[in-house]
Structures are given as structure tokens and as C-alpha cells.
Enzyme design. Structure first.
Site, short mmCIF file in Angstrom:
data_model
loop_
_atom_site.label_atom_id
_atom_site.label_comp_id
_atom_site.label_asym_id
_atom_site.label_seq_id
_atom_site.Cartn_x
_atom_site.Cartn_y
_atom_site.Cartn_z
N CYS A 101 -0.42 -22.59 8.11
CA CYS A 101 0.83 -23.18 7.62
C CYS A 101 2.01 -22.22 7.85
O CYS A 101 2.46 -22.07 8.97
CB CYS A 101 0.71 -23.60 6.16
SG CYS A 101 1.99 -24.78 5.67
N HIS A 131 -3.70 -27.33 6.20
CA HIS A 131 -4.41 -26.49 5.24
C HIS A 131 -5.91 -26.78 5.28
O HIS A 131 -6.40 -27.65 4.56
CB HIS A 131 -3.87 -26.72 3.83
CG HIS A 131 -2.51 -26.13 3.63
ND1 HIS A 131 -2.32 -24.84 3.19
CD2 HIS A 131 -1.28 -26.64 3.84
CE1 HIS A 131 -1.02 -24.59 3.12
NE2 HIS A 131 -0.36 -25.66 3.51
N GLU A 142 -8.14 -25.16 3.97
CA GLU A 142 -8.73 -24.79 2.69
C GLU A 142 -8.57 -25.87 1.62
O GLU A 142 -9.09 -25.74 0.51
CB GLU A 142 -8.10 -23.48 2.18
CG GLU A 142 -6.72 -23.61 1.59
CD GLU A 142 -5.60 -23.69 2.61
OE1 GLU A 142 -4.43 -23.65 2.21
OE2 GLU A 142 -5.89 -23.81 3.82
#
Length: 242
Positions: free
Chosen positions: A107, A210, A212
Site C-alpha cells: 500500500c 492489503h 494481510e
């Protein structure tokens, strides 16, 4: 045998009383670190640009890069502009590039890489057919938005995912404008926003989304980190390094 050491620059903004996105970025910092560790890499959080003894660098998410850094509109809708964070991230990236160690950006990390290499950012994305910005979760917090990206064949990302189209969790209001020197787009959203890049001559890759984020399929969450780990191990195995 010790694990390869990977530097991650600390997040320097205090989320207390700040934009909710600051708290989110700080909270998922540990999730990014855990995905790095899952590739048998040792994460060390650093506050300086000294990379002596390190084998790789991960630039995580966070607030907006100061538009003054790339000749952008300093009056645009930006948040959490932090000169100290910009300086740390840009300095440590410069050190990594000088040493030739692999870099992964996530990001904001992608945006830092692009700015460092002479590129620009779109300060605030206009409405399009794809929703990139985080949405309200109904409880005063933020929720990821989801969309597909098209992955370029022959890229590290394609090798790691084995797919040309993947779903990603999005949470950004900025994006690459002009690509930095020697960067190529390796994933693109349906509205043309660049979602991943790689460097043509250095071991550098980055994603705008993202991996994650909760809800990301395990294999897709791991993919950018697996590609990064491959670059780390390849460099360590190089006779020039050994």
C-alpha cells in the site's frame, strides 16, 4: 543457521485522536510482520536507515506521502502526512537500493517506492467503476473493499499466485499517477489503477492492496511475501553476496 533479517520501518504516527485510518495502519503493521515471518524470515522493526546486516526491507502501509515530495497538490485531500515518516521510509529505501537488497512494498510502501523513483501519485482518487477506498463498518470503524485485479504473466506475482485474475482487499484513496523510473505495472484494476509494480533491474516488488486483510485467501495473502522471500534467498545465494 540464522534466519534472513528483514527490516521494517516503524510507524511514527500516534493513532490517538487521529483519522481512523491511522489506527488501522498501525494495527495491521503486526499482521504484515507476521506474514513476513511465515516465510521463515526474521523481522526487525527499525527507526533508522542503517541496513548493515539486513537481507531485505519491507515497507508497510500508513498515511499519505507529502505531495510536495513529488510536485503534487499540497492542498489536496490527504491524511496523516508525517515528514519524519516520509524521511525514514525514503532514506531506508535508498539504503536498500544502494545495497541491492530485496524490497517489498505494501500500500503506502508501493507509493513510497514510486515517489522515490521519480513517479507521482494521484492525491485523491476520483469515483470510478472500482471502489478502492475503505468503507464504514457501521460501528465507527473501517472495512476493506474488495475487487479483482489482472496480474501480468511473467511477473513475480504471477509466479507466486499462478493466476491472471485475483481478488484483493483494498483500502487506499491514492494511487500511482506516473510510474517511477524502471518500474513496470504487474497488476491493474478494471478502472486502470495500477495495483502492483516490479523493478526492471532491482529486486523490488510492491502491491497496492492489503494481502494481510482478514478474509484474504491464505495462498493469496502469502503470495507477495513468498515472492519477496524468493528474492531474498536468491540474493543470499549469489556468489557476489556470499
Amino acid at each position: 543457521m540464522s534466519l534472513p533479517r528483514i527490516a521494517m520501518p516503524a510507524r511514527l504516527s500516534d493513532p490517538e485522536g487521529a483519522d481512523a485510518r491511522v489506527g488501522l495502519a498501525n494495527a495491521i503493521f503486526d499482521d504484515v510482520a507476521e506474514l513476513v515471518r511465515s516465510e521463515d524470515l526474521d523481522v526487525v522493526v527499525v527507526r533508522t536507515a542503517d541496513l548493515a546486516g539486513f537481507d531485505g526491507l519491507v515497507l508497510p502501509g500508513g498515511g499519505d506521502v507529502d505531495p510536495a515530495r513529488y510536485g503534487g497538490d499540497t492542498g489536496a485531500a490527504v491524511y496523516d502526512v508525517n515528514p519524519a515518516q516520509d524521511q525514514l521510509d525514503l532514506d531506508i529505501l535508498a539504503a536498500a537500493l544502494a545495497r541491492g537488497i530485496p524490497v517489498l512494498g505494501v500500500c503506502r510502501g508501493l507509493q513510497v517506492i514510486n515517489v522515490a523513483l521519480g513517479g507521482t501519485l494521484v492525491e485523491d482518487l476520483p469515483a470510478s467503476s472500482v471502489l478502492h477506498t475503505p468503507a464504514s463498518d457501521g460501528d465507527g470503524g473501517l472495512a476493506w473493499t474488495w475487487h479483482d485485479v489482472t496480474v501480468a504473466e511473467g511477473s513475480h506475482l504471477h509466479a507466486a499466485t499462478g493466476a491472471t485474475t485475483i481478488p484483493v482487499a483494498s483500502g487506499h484513496h491514492q494511487a500511482i499517477g506516473r510510474l517511477g523510473s524502471d518500474l513496470v505495472a504487474t497488476a491493474v484494476a478494471d478502472d486502470g489503477v495500477i495495483e502492483a509494480v516490479e523493478h526492471t533491474g532491482a529486486p523490488v516488488l510492491a502491491v497496492q492492496w492489503h494481502p494481510e486483510a482478514e478474509g484474504t485467501p491464505v495462498a493469496l495473502a502469502a503470495a507477495p511475501f513468498a515472492a519477496f522471500a524468493d528474492l531474498v534467498h536468491a540474493r543470499m545465494a549469489s556468489p557476489a553476496v556470499g
